[in-house]
Write a protein that holds these residues in place. Sequence first.
Motif, PDB file in Angstrom:
ATOM      1  N   ASN A 185      47.598 -81.696 -74.531  1.00 32.40           N
ATOM      2  CA  ASN A 185      46.501 -80.778 -74.822  1.00 32.40           C
ATOM      3  C   ASN A 185      46.619 -80.281 -76.267  1.00 32.40           C
ATOM      4  N   CYS A 186      45.663 -79.486 -76.707  1.00 33.15           N
ATOM      5  CA  CYS A 186      45.570 -79.137 -78.132  1.00 33.15           C
ATOM      6  C   CYS A 186      46.803 -78.394 -78.643  1.00 33.15           C
ATOM      7  N   VAL A 187      47.353 -77.490 -77.847  1.00 30.97           N
ATOM      8  CA  VAL A 187      48.519 -76.719 -78.280  1.00 30.97           C
ATOM      9  C   VAL A 187      49.764 -77.601 -78.292  1.00 30.97           C
ATOM     10  N   GLU A 188      49.879 -78.478 -77.325  1.00 29.12           N
ATOM     11  CA  GLU A 188      51.006 -79.418 -77.313  1.00 29.12           C
ATOM     12  C   GLU A 188      50.943 -80.356 -78.508  1.00 29.12           C
ATOM     13  N   GLN A 189      49.737 -80.822 -78.849  1.00 24.47           N
ATOM     14  CA  GLN A 189      49.579 -81.689 -80.016  1.00 24.47           C
ATOM     15  C   GLN A 189      49.934 -80.938 -81.298  1.00 24.47           C
ATOM     16  N   HIS A 346      50.588 -68.813 -78.380  1.00 27.09           N
ATOM     17  CA  HIS A 346      49.842 -69.341 -79.521  1.00 27.09           C
ATOM     18  C   HIS A 346      48.515 -68.583 -79.621  1.00 27.09           C
ATOM     19  N   SER A 347      48.200 -68.131 -80.828  1.00 25.85           N
ATOM     20  CA  SER A 347      47.002 -67.296 -81.013  1.00 25.85           C
ATOM     21  C   SER A 347      45.739 -68.109 -81.245  1.00 25.85           C
ATOM     22  N   GLY A 348      45.881 -69.403 -81.467  1.00 32.02           N
ATOM     23  CA  GLY A 348      44.722 -70.230 -81.782  1.00 32.02           C
ATOM     24  C   GLY A 348      44.086 -70.890 -80.574  1.00 32.02           C
ATOM     25  N   PHE A 349      43.110 -71.762 -80.873  1.00 35.87           N
ATOM     26  CA  PHE A 349      42.422 -72.577 -79.855  1.00 35.87           C
ATOM     27  C   PHE A 349      41.788 -71.720 -78.746  1.00 35.87           C
ATOM     28  N   LYS A 350      41.236 -70.581 -79.143  1.00 33.55           N
ATOM     29  CA  LYS A 350      40.654 -69.678 -78.142  1.00 33.55           C
ATOM     30  C   LYS A 350      39.406 -70.254 -77.490  1.00 33.55           C
ATOM     31  N   GLY A 351      38.739 -71.150 -78.203  1.00 31.56           N
ATOM     32  CA  GLY A 351      37.523 -71.725 -77.647  1.00 31.56           C
ATOM     33  C   GLY A 351      37.753 -72.962 -76.802  1.00 31.56           C
ATOM     34  N   VAL A 352      39.011 -73.366 -76.659  1.00 30.82           N
ATOM     35  CA  VAL A 352      39.333 -74.567 -75.881  1.00 30.82           C
ATOM     36  C   VAL A 352      39.757 -74.165 -74.482  1.00 30.82           C
ATOM     37  N   GLY A 353      39.020 -74.633 -73.485  1.00 30.55           N
ATOM     38  CA  GLY A 353      39.359 -74.310 -72.098  1.00 30.55           C
ATOM     39  C   GLY A 353      40.538 -75.122 -71.593  1.00 30.55           C
ATOM     40  N   TYR A 354      41.041 -74.722 -70.459  1.00 28.49           N
ATOM     41  CA  TYR A 354      42.214 -75.393 -69.906  1.00 28.49           C
ATOM     42  C   TYR A 354      42.137 -75.398 -68.392  1.00 28.49           C
ATOM     43  N   GLU A 355      42.431 -76.551 -67.809  1.00 24.49           N
ATOM     44  CA  GLU A 355      42.513 -76.670 -66.360  1.00 24.49           C
ATOM     45  C   GLU A 355      43.823 -77.352 -66.011  1.00 24.49           C
TER      46      GLU A 355
END
Length: 565
Positions: A185-189, A346-355
Motif C-alpha cells: 500500500n502507499c505507506v508501505e511503498q 504517518h501523517s500523509g496519504f490522508k485521502g487514500v482509503g484502506y481496507e
Amino acid sequence: MSKNKNTFDAIVIGTGISGGWAAKELCEGGLKTLVLERGRNVTHITDYKTANAEIWELDYSNKSSNEDIEKQGKQARTGFVTNQAYKHWFVNDLKHPYNETKRFDWIRGYQVGGRSLTWGRQSLRLSDLDFTANKKENIAIDWPIRYKDIASWYTYVEKFIGVSGEALNLPQLPDGHFSPAFPLNCVEQEFKNKIGENYENRFLTMGRFANITGKSVHENRHACVNRNRCMRGCPLGGYFSSNSSTLPAANKTGNMMLRPNSIAYEIIYDDEKKKATGVKVIDTLTKVVYIYYAEIIFCCASTVASTSILMQSKSKRFPNGLGNDSGELGHNLMDHHFRVGATGTHSGFKGVGYENTRPTSFHIVRFQNLGDEKSKKEYLRGYSFQGAASRRDWKHLIKELNFGLELKESLKKQGPWRIGIIGFGECLPYHENKIVLDYNKKDEWGLPTITFDCEFKENEKRMRVDMKKEAIEMLTKAGFSDVKGFEDAFVPGHAIHEMGTARMGNNPKTSVLNKNNQIHNVPNVYVTDGSCMTSSGNQNPSLTYMALTARAANHAIQLFKKQNS
C-alpha cells in the motif's frame, strides 16, 4: 486382520506440511502408501465450518469464552488460538497435556492437514549463509548439505504450491519461482523508498507467500481473492495446504490409504533384519492397537511428535530410542524469537482509503552479519522483519462527549496511518535445550507425556536489543512520528517454528539423520519435518521442510525400486 492386508510399500506418519508432501511424492512414485493421522479427518471445503461466517455470526463476537481458555490455556498464552473462528483447529490442552521445566508454548493441530491449515504461509528459502554458519562459527555441527543440494527442490515445491513474491537477487535470501507479488500500500511503498534512500544494504519487499496470484494454474485451486480468512480454511484453495493440494494429488493416484484417528507411537525395529519393519498404531476412538508393515517409513508428525515417536521406539539395538546412537535425539530444540520491533504513525496519504483484506505482510530482508565487516555485530546470526501499514478504524473516535452529528461525520473518516514491524531472529542450537519423555505422567492412551526444557539465551537477548534499536531507527529515518519500540514475551514456542530435535549431520556420533534425511543406522526410516533441522536460520522454515521432504521421497523411491527390481 492378516499381515498381508496390513502391509504397504510405505507408511507416512502425519498429514501436515511435510506428511502431505511425502504422501504425494511416494504415491505418485508408484508406492502403495498408508498415511496415518492422529486427529480427525478434515475434508477440503466441506469441513471449513467458519470459512464464510461473519463476526456477528460467531459466538461471543469471535472472542474466547472462559471455557475455551480453560481447555486451551497453554496455547491461549500466545494470544491467538482460542477465538471462535479457528479454535477448532487447535488441541484441547487438558486432553493432550505436556510438562514444562521452562515455559514452552506448544501449538498443535491434530487433524488431517495438521497446521498446514493454519500456517502463516511465508515461503522463504535458506541460503548458504545459513547452511554454512555452524561450521564457520564452530557452533553445534555442520549441515550435511548446501544450498546447491536443495535449490532445485525448492523450485519444484514452489511451482506446485504457488508462491507469490518479488525477485531481489540477494545471496542471503535466494529467489524462487514466483507468481506476481501482492502490492504494497502507499505507506508501505513510501517506507520502502525511504529505506532505499537511507541504507545501502536493506531491502523491503512484499513477503513471499504461498497464496496463488496472477494466472498461475493449480489443479482444483483458485487464485487468492483477498478474503484474509486463511486460518479458517480456504474453500477456494487460494493458499497451499495439505488438504487442498498434496493429499488430493496423492489420493488421485489410487495408491494412498488415509487413516485418521490413528496415533503412531512406535516404529518397530527388527534386530535380525537390521531395519524398521512397521509402525504400531493406537486407534484414538477404540484404543485398539494395530501394526502396519512397510519397506519405507516417513516420520512427518511434526518436530516434537516425531521425536517422541523415535524416543518410544526402543529395541535391543536402540535402547535409548530409534537411531539414537549419538544421544542427540530430543536435544538442540530451537524456535525463532520474535515479538520485538517498533510502531509509528504517518501523517500523509490522508485521502487514500484502506481496507484490511490482504492476507500478506511485507518483509525486510536480513541485513546483519552477512559475512562482511560492515554488517558484523556483537552477536551471531541475524534477523529479518515482517510488517504492515494500515489506517486505524473508527473505534478510537468513540468518546463520551462525541455523539450525534459529530460522531456520524467522524465515522465516515478513517484514522491516521499506522505501521508496525516485528523481528524474527535466529536461535542457536543449544544441546541443553531439549524434550524428554515422562513415563510417570501418561496421557489417556497410556503414552508418556513430553516435558520441555528450553530457553533462549544471551545471544538471542543481544540480538533483540539490536532488533528493537534498528526498528526504531528505520521508522524514524523514514519520517514516521510517535515511533515506539516494543518487546513482548520472549518464550520458545511462540513462533510455532519448533525444530532441531533429530538433526541432520555427516557423523552418526553427533547427529540422528544423514544428508538424505535417513536415520544413519536405519536407512529405511526418513524424518523430514522440522526435527531434521541442524540450525534454524531466521526464515520461516516450512518451505525448507517441503523441499527436504520432496528430495528425500525421491531418494526413497529410487531406493525402493532398486531393491525391488
